[in-house]
Write a protein that holds these residues in place. Structure first.
Motif, PDB file in Angstrom:
ATOM      1  N   ASP A  94      35.229  28.455  47.464  1.00  0.00           N
ATOM      2  CA  ASP A  94      35.093  28.778  48.886  1.00  0.00           C
ATOM      3  C   ASP A  94      35.505  30.233  49.106  1.00  0.00           C
ATOM      4  O   ASP A  94      35.680  31.007  48.174  1.00  0.00           O
ATOM      5  CB  ASP A  94      35.948  27.829  49.738  1.00  0.00           C
ATOM      6  CG  ASP A  94      37.416  27.825  49.306  1.00  0.00           C
ATOM      7  OD1 ASP A  94      37.840  28.820  48.684  1.00  0.00           O
ATOM      8  OD2 ASP A  94      38.121  26.849  49.598  1.00  0.00           O
ATOM      9  N   SER A  95      35.675  30.617  50.381  1.00  0.00           N
ATOM     10  CA  SER A  95      35.989  32.008  50.698  1.00  0.00           C
ATOM     11  C   SER A  95      37.368  32.423  50.225  1.00  0.00           C
ATOM     12  O   SER A  95      37.709  33.598  50.255  1.00  0.00           O
ATOM     13  CB  SER A  95      35.891  32.238  52.215  1.00  0.00           C
ATOM     14  OG  SER A  95      36.796  31.387  52.893  1.00  0.00           O
ATOM     15  N   GLY A  96      38.166  31.470  49.785  1.00  0.00           N
ATOM     16  CA  GLY A  96      39.499  31.803  49.315  1.00  0.00           C
ATOM     17  C   GLY A  96      39.576  32.028  47.821  1.00  0.00           C
ATOM     18  O   GLY A  96      40.657  32.195  47.276  1.00  0.00           O
ATOM     19  N   THR A  97      38.420  31.996  47.123  1.00  0.00           N
ATOM     20  CA  THR A  97      38.416  32.184  45.677  1.00  0.00           C
ATOM     21  C   THR A  97      38.584  33.664  45.334  1.00  0.00           C
ATOM     22  O   THR A  97      37.838  34.506  45.810  1.00  0.00           O
ATOM     23  CB  THR A  97      37.111  31.659  45.070  1.00  0.00           C
ATOM     24  OG1 THR A  97      37.010  30.268  45.341  1.00  0.00           O
ATOM     25  CG2 THR A  97      37.096  31.877  43.561  1.00  0.00           C
TER      26      THR A  97
ATOM     27  N   CYS B  74      42.110  33.600  39.031  1.00  0.00           N
ATOM     28  CA  CYS B  74      42.970  34.501  39.794  1.00  0.00           C
ATOM     29  C   CYS B  74      43.428  33.860  41.110  1.00  0.00           C
ATOM     30  O   CYS B  74      44.003  34.511  41.952  1.00  0.00           O
ATOM     31  CB  CYS B  74      42.207  35.789  40.078  1.00  0.00           C
ATOM     32  SG  CYS B  74      43.230  37.183  40.521  1.00  0.00           S
ATOM     33  N   THR B  75      43.140  32.571  41.286  1.00  0.00           N
ATOM     34  CA  THR B  75      43.493  31.867  42.515  1.00  0.00           C
ATOM     35  C   THR B  75      44.302  30.628  42.183  1.00  0.00           C
ATOM     36  O   THR B  75      44.006  29.923  41.225  1.00  0.00           O
ATOM     37  CB  THR B  75      42.226  31.457  43.293  1.00  0.00           C
ATOM     38  OG1 THR B  75      41.456  32.618  43.541  1.00  0.00           O
ATOM     39  CG2 THR B  75      42.584  30.804  44.620  1.00  0.00           C
ATOM     40  N   THR B  76      45.324  30.369  42.964  1.00  0.00           N
ATOM     41  CA  THR B  76      46.137  29.172  42.783  1.00  0.00           C
ATOM     42  C   THR B  76      45.751  28.144  43.834  1.00  0.00           C
ATOM     43  O   THR B  76      46.026  28.322  45.015  1.00  0.00           O
ATOM     44  CB  THR B  76      47.635  29.494  42.916  1.00  0.00           C
ATOM     45  OG1 THR B  76      47.971  30.501  41.964  1.00  0.00           O
ATOM     46  CG2 THR B  76      48.485  28.272  42.642  1.00  0.00           C
ATOM     47  N   GLY B  77      45.100  27.077  43.390  1.00  0.00           N
ATOM     48  CA  GLY B  77      44.812  25.963  44.282  1.00  0.00           C
ATOM     49  C   GLY B  77      44.042  26.324  45.536  1.00  0.00           C
ATOM     50  O   GLY B  77      44.254  25.741  46.595  1.00  0.00           O
ATOM     51  N   GLY B  78      43.128  27.294  45.448  1.00  0.00           N
ATOM     52  CA  GLY B  78      42.321  27.640  46.596  1.00  0.00           C
ATOM     53  C   GLY B  78      43.073  28.321  47.722  1.00  0.00           C
ATOM     54  O   GLY B  78      42.588  28.417  48.841  1.00  0.00           O
ATOM     55  N   GLN B  79      44.271  28.817  47.437  1.00  0.00           N
ATOM     56  CA  GLN B  79      45.041  29.497  48.473  1.00  0.00           C
ATOM     57  C   GLN B  79      44.364  30.811  48.861  1.00  0.00           C
ATOM     58  O   GLN B  79      43.591  31.375  48.101  1.00  0.00           O
ATOM     59  CB  GLN B  79      46.469  29.768  47.989  1.00  0.00           C
ATOM     60  CG  GLN B  79      47.271  28.507  47.707  1.00  0.00           C
ATOM     61  CD  GLN B  79      48.654  28.824  47.155  1.00  0.00           C
ATOM     62  OE1 GLN B  79      49.002  29.978  46.997  1.00  0.00           O
ATOM     63  NE2 GLN B  79      49.427  27.802  46.877  1.00  0.00           N
ATOM     64  N   LEU B  80      44.676  31.278  50.040  1.00  0.00           N
ATOM     65  CA  LEU B  80      44.057  32.506  50.540  1.00  0.00           C
ATOM     66  C   LEU B  80      44.810  33.748  50.112  1.00  0.00           C
ATOM     67  O   LEU B  80      44.679  34.803  50.703  1.00  0.00           O
ATOM     68  CB  LEU B  80      43.950  32.445  52.069  1.00  0.00           C
ATOM     69  CG  LEU B  80      42.997  31.373  52.597  1.00  0.00           C
ATOM     70  CD1 LEU B  80      42.979  31.376  54.113  1.00  0.00           C
ATOM     71  CD2 LEU B  80      41.583  31.569  52.066  1.00  0.00           C
ATOM     72  N   THR B  81      45.645  33.622  49.095  1.00  0.00           N
ATOM     73  CA  THR B  81      46.335  34.791  48.532  1.00  0.00           C
ATOM     74  C   THR B  81      46.170  34.764  47.019  1.00  0.00           C
ATOM     75  O   THR B  81      46.210  33.700  46.406  1.00  0.00           O
ATOM     76  CB  THR B  81      47.843  34.774  48.867  1.00  0.00           C
ATOM     77  OG1 THR B  81      48.403  33.523  48.455  1.00  0.00           O
ATOM     78  CG2 THR B  81      48.058  34.954  50.359  1.00  0.00           C
ATOM     79  N   PRO B  82      45.982  35.920  46.396  1.00  0.00           N
ATOM     80  CA  PRO B  82      45.847  35.968  44.935  1.00  0.00           C
ATOM     81  C   PRO B  82      47.154  35.556  44.256  1.00  0.00           C
ATOM     82  O   PRO B  82      48.236  35.757  44.798  1.00  0.00           O
ATOM     83  CB  PRO B  82      45.517  37.434  44.642  1.00  0.00           C
ATOM     84  CG  PRO B  82      45.181  38.042  45.956  1.00  0.00           C
ATOM     85  CD  PRO B  82      45.865  37.225  47.000  1.00  0.00           C
ATOM     86  N   ASN B  83      47.044  34.985  43.053  1.00  0.00           N
ATOM     87  CA  ASN B  83      48.256  34.626  42.320  1.00  0.00           C
ATOM     88  C   ASN B  83      48.648  35.753  41.361  1.00  0.00           C
ATOM     89  O   ASN B  83      48.097  36.846  41.398  1.00  0.00           O
ATOM     90  CB  ASN B  83      48.057  33.296  41.578  1.00  0.00           C
ATOM     91  CG  ASN B  83      46.998  33.395  40.476  1.00  0.00           C
ATOM     92  OD1 ASN B  83      46.524  34.471  40.142  1.00  0.00           O
ATOM     93  ND2 ASN B  83      46.639  32.274  39.910  1.00  0.00           N
ATOM     94  N   ASP B  84      49.617  35.479  40.489  1.00  0.00           N
ATOM     95  CA  ASP B  84      50.138  36.507  39.590  1.00  0.00           C
ATOM     96  C   ASP B  84      49.080  37.038  38.626  1.00  0.00           C
ATOM     97  O   ASP B  84      49.212  38.150  38.116  1.00  0.00           O
ATOM     98  CB  ASP B  84      51.329  35.960  38.799  1.00  0.00           C
ATOM     99  CG  ASP B  84      52.585  35.888  39.642  1.00  0.00           C
ATOM    100  OD1 ASP B  84      52.578  36.489  40.736  1.00  0.00           O
ATOM    101  OD2 ASP B  84      53.545  35.226  39.230  1.00  0.00           O
ATOM    102  N   SER B  85      48.043  36.237  38.357  1.00  0.00           N
ATOM    103  CA  SER B  85      47.006  36.690  37.435  1.00  0.00           C
ATOM    104  C   SER B  85      46.220  37.870  37.998  1.00  0.00           C
ATOM    105  O   SER B  85      45.547  38.582  37.263  1.00  0.00           O
ATOM    106  CB  SER B  85      46.048  35.538  37.119  1.00  0.00           C
ATOM    107  OG  SER B  85      46.733  34.503  36.445  1.00  0.00           O
TER     108      SER B  85
END
Length: 201
Positions: free
Chosen positions: A102-105, A120-131
């Motif tokens: 989705d748009s959060g990828t 680069c996304t954790t569980g579809g969250q709207l913020t990038p993860n550490d990767s």
């Protein structure tokens, strides 16, 4: 004679008082004269650091966009004489994974290989993860920022996070957004580039 002695003592006492006042005034002027330039110098250094980080962020965003565009041309050459179901973006695992969310990828692009990395996304969250955080490899000497590698002992952290988002505007047009974020004095800064890629030609 006594009167003259009193006059001399009066002037002597007051001249000592004026000397003290003059010394205090001189010290105050000196402090003001030193602190002013120091504050200007400190601000200049801070502004210089911010400008350097902004230039680096701009280059990092341009690098990611150029790698994605190069990947697009690589796919165009590869499939120019091939009948495809869908467009050629869907033939690449990186593009496909980036577009399937989705748009959060959030995705990344590997500067060493040019491949798109969807992890680069954790569980579809709207913020990038550490990767999505860029690292600098002090051992390889190529001067490139790299993707996070948990197994590497040579990578050192940087202040920059870079992410890529893709969405299909139509069956033939792909919107690519590259975002670089960093912190300047605990204030989040963001630089964004947007490009539209065509799936034909």
């Amino acid at each position: 004679m006594l009167k003259n002695s009193k006059i001399k003592n009066f002037y002597a006492n007051h001249s000592r008082g004026f000397t003290l006042v003059e010394a205090l005034v001189a010290i105050t002027i000196l402090i003001i004269g030193v602190i002013g330039p120091l504050q200007i110098a400190a601000r200049g250094i801070g502004d210089g650091i911010f400008a350097a980080n902004q230039i680096a962020a701009n280059y990092l965003a341009q690098e990611a966009m150029e790698l994605v565009v190069n990947k697009r041309y690589e796919l165009a050459r590869k499939y120019q004489y091939t009948e495809l179901t869908g467009n050629f973006f869907q033939q690449d695992p990186g593009f496909q994974a980036c577009l399937s969310g989705d748009s959060g990828t959030f995705c990344q692009v590997n500067p060493l290989t040019g491949d798109i990395d969807p992890n680069c996304t954790t569980g579809g969250q709207l913020t990038p993860n550490d990767s999505c955080k860029l690292r600098f490899n002090k051992a390889n000497g190529n001067g490139l920022y790299e993707l996070y590698d948990a197994n590497s002992t040579n990578q050192i952290g940087t202040i920059f996070t870079r992410s890529i988002q893709m969405s299909e505007v139509s069956s033939e047009i792909l919107k690519v957004t590259v975002t670089v974020t960093w912190f300047n004095k605990d204030i989040a800064k963001t630089l964004t580039l947007v490009e539209y890629l065509f799936s034909k030609g």
